[in-house]
Design a protein around this motif. Structure first.
Motif, mmCIF file in Angstrom:
data_model
loop_
_atom_site.group_PDB
_atom_site.id
_atom_site.type_symbol
_atom_site.label_atom_id
_atom_site.label_comp_id
_atom_site.label_asym_id
_atom_site.label_seq_id
_atom_site.Cartn_x
_atom_site.Cartn_y
_atom_site.Cartn_z
ATOM 1 N N LEU A 298 16.379 -3.172 -99.294
ATOM 2 C CA LEU A 298 16.692 -2.571 -98.004
ATOM 3 C C LEU A 298 15.486 -2.711 -97.086
ATOM 4 C CD1 LEU A 298 18.267 0.772 -99.301
ATOM 5 C CD2 LEU A 298 19.508 -1.243 -98.520
ATOM 6 N N GLY A 299 15.758 -2.763 -95.803
ATOM 7 C CA GLY A 299 14.671 -2.851 -94.838
ATOM 8 C C GLY A 299 15.178 -2.543 -93.442
ATOM 9 N N TYR A 300 14.295 -2.044 -92.581
ATOM 10 C CA TYR A 300 14.692 -1.595 -91.253
ATOM 11 C C TYR A 300 13.646 -1.988 -90.215
ATOM 12 C CZ TYR A 300 17.473 1.305 -94.362
ATOM 13 O OH TYR A 300 18.314 1.727 -95.370
ATOM 14 N N HIS A 301 14.113 -2.211 -88.996
ATOM 15 C CA HIS A 301 13.197 -2.275 -87.857
ATOM 16 C C HIS A 301 13.888 -1.972 -86.537
ATOM 17 C CE1 HIS A 301 14.616 -6.546 -87.446
ATOM 18 N NE2 HIS A 301 14.403 -6.311 -86.173
ATOM 19 N N GLN A 302 15.205 -2.177 -86.448
ATOM 20 C CA GLN A 302 15.932 -1.938 -85.213
ATOM 21 C C GLN A 302 17.066 -0.953 -85.463
ATOM 22 O OE1 GLN A 302 17.444 -5.472 -83.350
ATOM 23 N NE2 GLN A 302 17.905 -4.433 -81.432
ATOM 24 N N TYR A 303 17.165 0.067 -84.604
ATOM 25 C CA TYR A 303 18.156 1.114 -84.807
ATOM 26 C C TYR A 303 19.188 1.169 -83.684
ATOM 27 C CZ TYR A 303 15.254 2.849 -88.604
ATOM 28 O OH TYR A 303 14.556 2.957 -89.778
ATOM 29 N N ASP A 304 20.335 1.767 -84.019
ATOM 30 C CA ASP A 304 21.453 1.894 -83.083
ATOM 31 C C ASP A 304 21.284 3.127 -82.186
ATOM 32 O OD1 ASP A 304 22.520 -0.196 -84.550
ATOM 33 O OD2 ASP A 304 23.793 1.106 -85.786
ATOM 34 N N VAL A 335 6.039 1.296 -110.091
ATOM 35 C CA VAL A 335 5.949 -0.004 -109.415
ATOM 36 C C VAL A 335 7.190 -0.155 -108.538
ATOM 37 C CG1 VAL A 335 5.930 -2.508 -109.671
ATOM 38 C CG2 VAL A 335 4.586 -1.090 -111.233
ATOM 39 N N HIS A 336 6.957 -0.415 -107.274
ATOM 40 C CA HIS A 336 8.058 -0.567 -106.329
ATOM 41 C C HIS A 336 8.159 -2.010 -105.852
ATOM 42 C CE1 HIS A 336 10.827 -0.126 -103.119
ATOM 43 N NE2 HIS A 336 9.935 -0.189 -102.150
ATOM 44 N N CYS A 337 9.361 -2.602 -105.987
ATOM 45 C CA CYS A 337 9.641 -3.945 -105.487
ATOM 46 C C CYS A 337 10.599 -3.831 -104.307
ATOM 47 C CB CYS A 337 10.274 -4.811 -106.575
ATOM 48 S SG CYS A 337 9.257 -5.025 -108.048
ATOM 49 N N ASN A 338 10.218 -4.401 -103.165
ATOM 50 C CA ASN A 338 11.050 -4.295 -101.961
ATOM 51 C C ASN A 338 11.242 -5.667 -101.329
ATOM 52 O OD1 ASN A 338 11.883 -1.635 -100.233
ATOM 53 N ND2 ASN A 338 11.817 -3.462 -98.942
ATOM 54 N N SER A 339 12.443 -5.897 -100.815
ATOM 55 C CA SER A 339 12.739 -7.179 -100.157
ATOM 56 C C SER A 339 11.938 -7.314 -98.872
ATOM 57 C CB SER A 339 14.239 -7.279 -99.860
ATOM 58 O OG SER A 339 14.667 -6.181 -99.076
ATOM 59 N N ALA A 340 11.498 -8.545 -98.585
ATOM 60 C CA ALA A 340 10.731 -8.813 -97.373
ATOM 61 C C ALA A 340 11.601 -8.699 -96.137
ATOM 62 C CB ALA A 340 10.105 -10.202 -97.442
ATOM 63 N N GLY A 341 12.893 -9.047 -96.279
ATOM 64 C CA GLY A 341 13.811 -9.044 -95.148
ATOM 65 C C GLY A 341 14.306 -10.440 -94.835
ATOM 66 N N MET A 410 22.644 -15.521 -100.905
ATOM 67 C CA MET A 410 21.352 -15.767 -100.288
ATOM 68 C C MET A 410 20.761 -14.492 -99.731
ATOM 69 S SD MET A 410 22.140 -19.224 -98.142
ATOM 70 C CE MET A 410 23.002 -20.623 -98.879
ATOM 71 N N GLY A 411 19.452 -14.364 -99.811
ATOM 72 C CA GLY A 411 18.760 -13.240 -99.208
ATOM 73 C C GLY A 411 17.587 -12.771 -100.054
ATOM 74 N N THR A 412 16.600 -12.191 -99.391
ATOM 75 C CA THR A 412 15.516 -11.565 -100.143
ATOM 76 C C THR A 412 16.033 -10.353 -100.910
ATOM 77 O OG1 THR A 412 14.871 -10.240 -98.203
ATOM 78 C CG2 THR A 412 13.759 -12.351 -98.503
ATOM 79 N N SER A 413 17.254 -9.914 -100.562
ATOM 80 C CA SER A 413 17.919 -8.859 -101.329
ATOM 81 C C SER A 413 18.061 -9.241 -102.792
ATOM 82 C CB SER A 413 19.321 -8.596 -100.766
ATOM 83 O OG SER A 413 19.270 -7.897 -99.560
ATOM 84 N N PHE A 414 18.104 -10.550 -103.067
ATOM 85 C CA PHE A 414 18.383 -11.006 -104.426
ATOM 86 C C PHE A 414 17.157 -11.614 -105.110
ATOM 87 C CE2 PHE A 414 22.326 -11.428 -101.837
ATOM 88 C CZ PHE A 414 22.859 -10.213 -102.234
ATOM 89 N N SER A 415 16.233 -12.161 -104.332
ATOM 90 C CA SER A 415 14.970 -12.594 -104.953
ATOM 91 C C SER A 415 14.206 -11.371 -105.459
ATOM 92 C CB SER A 415 14.112 -13.365 -103.945
ATOM 93 O OG SER A 415 13.828 -12.601 -102.786
ATOM 94 N N THR A 416 14.427 -10.226 -104.816
ATOM 95 C CA THR A 416 13.702 -9.006 -105.213
ATOM 96 C C THR A 416 14.106 -8.490 -106.593
ATOM 97 O OG1 THR A 416 13.417 -8.424 -102.888
ATOM 98 C CG2 THR A 416 13.076 -6.673 -104.491
ATOM 99 N N PRO A 417 15.404 -8.305 -106.895
ATOM 100 C CA PRO A 417 15.735 -7.827 -108.244
ATOM 101 C C PRO A 417 15.432 -8.846 -109.339
ATOM 102 C CG PRO A 417 17.736 -8.334 -107.009
ATOM 103 C CD PRO A 417 16.596 -8.355 -106.029
#
Length: 473
Positions: A298-304, A335-341, A410-417
């Motif tokens: 998960l990752g955030y930078h722009q909100y509604d 240890v925390h692994c997080n997707s780059a986005g 595809m996505g950093t969502s999947f390289s992360t796990p």
């Protein structure tokens, strides 16, 4: 949360016809209140077993970490002051000493901001006028794979290459498959996690929903808001499968023998700062039950809805609420692994939050040849730290969908796990090391450690090399 969603149309065709409609939403607001202290607490640091599990305490003890005031729950006496007529207390953060409250009337919420115990308050959610939902979607689970999904005489099937790229098979051959380790997955929806044959081998310790705590269907995708958004209801299932799947000659995950907590913190209906609060609550819960590793795609930078979004200068690991929470995990022994986005081809291009946090492993994505995937977000952090930390296969990653089918996504969502599972196996074999030492071992094992950059970070990690170095530590 930004993801690669161009597969949505293909999914829609595969699932049959669906109809879009709008569901009106009752107007409400959520405020986050920062408290001045924890003075009236009834808990004592001398008796941590009253608010932390035995496993959580043991994890800290093993790593020489102290239990401090951030571990103390928010005082009930304080929380009760927010439970006035017309409000609902959604939760608290003990690490950041905050309370999150929902109400239909901002006058009530603004009055609460004047309480003597409140240091600061801000709006973190504004209900939209309506939420789009997708009806008439059939989510039947496949009980078998297609014949072309299997690779004869290859135990890891289609997933072999994504593990081989990290030199992880040697860990598995050495008996390091995650046994005895506990992983928490923070995500959006875990559709059919309990019905898919390829995931039946997995040891699920529990599930918990921080977005809709009363819901019993957020994980299955039936009759819940998350279940109406077919883009996201099985995102967590796919992430889970990258680590936990066990279907010989079709797919085996990177940590098939670990135990898992499945925690929902992502609201698919909107993108708003309150999700940082849900994420923090989930991370604190994971800490309290004694997990070793956390995966967050998960990752955030722009909100509604006009709520403040982040700017590039905010990516310092300490400005964002969620990043402050993530930066505490290693200090708790996790240890925390997080997707780059996945903003690499957009205007933003940079990592989001909490990928900017220090003392975590931020994971970017490459293709099967080791070339950076165009969508993979880049670094560095605004204070000059290397980001992403490492990369792994995130372009055509082999996964199991919420329908139980073999897919390539595809996505950093999947390289992360993929990476997180290998981190789990590595730490299984090096239990004498701390979370910070494991993080540094992974970085040092990567193929660009001597010349890191803001695209690949330290590069592709070599987990067998990391294990050998850890033994000699």
């Amino acid at each position: 949360m930004k993801r690669i969603l161009f597969i949505a149309l293909i999914l829609a065709v595969a699932l049959g016809a669906y109809a879009k409609s709008k569901r009106p939403v009752k107007k409400s607001y959520v405020y986050r209140y920062y408290l001045i202290d924890k003075q009236p607490t009834t808990h004592s640091l001398a008796k941590p077993q009253h608010f932390l599990s035995e496993r959580s305490i043991e994890r800290r003890t093993r790593q020489g970490l102290s239990i401090d005031s951030t571990d103390l729950p928010v005082p009930r006496q304080y929380v009760r002051q927010f439970a006035v007529k017309g409000t609902t207390v959604l939760g608290t953060s003990r690490w950041q000493n905050t309370v999150v409250v929902r109400a239909a009337d901002t006058l009530v919420l603004n009055r609460l901001a004047q309480l003597p115990i409140v240091r600061e308050a801000c709006c973190v959610y504004v209900a939209p006028d309506s939420i789009e939902k997708n009806d008439d979607i059939s989510w039947n689970v496949r009980d078998s794979f297609n014949r072309w999904d299997s690779v004869r005489n290859e135990p890891y099937g289609m997933a072999a290459h994504q593990i081989e790229m990290l030199n992880g098979l040697r860990l598995h051959e050495a008996g390091l498959t995650g046994k005895g380790m506990v992983v928490a997955i923070l995500d959006g929806g875990f559709q059919n996690y309990d019905r898919i044959p390829a995931l039946q081998h997995a040891k699920v310790l529990g599930v918990k929903d921080f977005v809709e705590p009363a819901s019993s269907t957020s994980y299955t995708g039936n009759n819940s808001p998350v279940g109406k958004n077919f883009h996201q209801i099985d995102h967590g299932t796919r992430v889970f499968s990258a680590m936990a799947a066990y279907a010989p000659e079709v797919m085996i995950g990177t940590a098939p023998d670990a135990s898992y907590w499945l925690l929902r913190s992502e609201d698919p209906a909107t993108e708003q700062p309150v999700e940082e609060d849900f994420w923090t609550m989930a991370a604190e819960f994971a800490d309290s039950v004694g997990v070793d590793v956390i995966n967050s795609s998960l990752g955030y930078h722009q909100y509604d809805d006009g709520l403040p979004s982040y700017r590039l200068r905010d990516l310092d690991g300490h400005t964002a609420f969620i990043s402050r929470s993530a930066s505490m995990l290693a200090r708790k022994g996790i240890v925390h692994c997080n997707s780059a986005g996945n903003s690499g081809i957009g205007e933003w291009k940079k990592i989001g939050v909490p990928a900017d946090a220090p003392n975590i492993l931020t994971v970017g994505a490459v293709d099967k040849k080791g070339v950076l995937a165009a969508f993979s977000s880049i670094g560095p952090s605004q204070d000059g730290r290397v980001k992403p930390d490492v990369v792994a296969l995130g372009h055509n990653t082999t996964l199991i969908s919420g329908r139980g089918t073999l897919v390539h996504d595809m996505g950093t969502s999947f390289s992360t796990p993929v990476t997180c599972g290998m981190v789990t196996c590595l730490w299984q074999g090096l239990r004498q090391l701390t979370a910070l030492q494991i993080i540094e071992l992974v970085r040092q094992s990567a193929d660009q450690y001597d010349a890191p950059n803001n695209i690949y970070g330290y590069g592709l990690p070599d987990f067998w090399k990391a294990y050998q170095s850890g033994i000699a530590h």
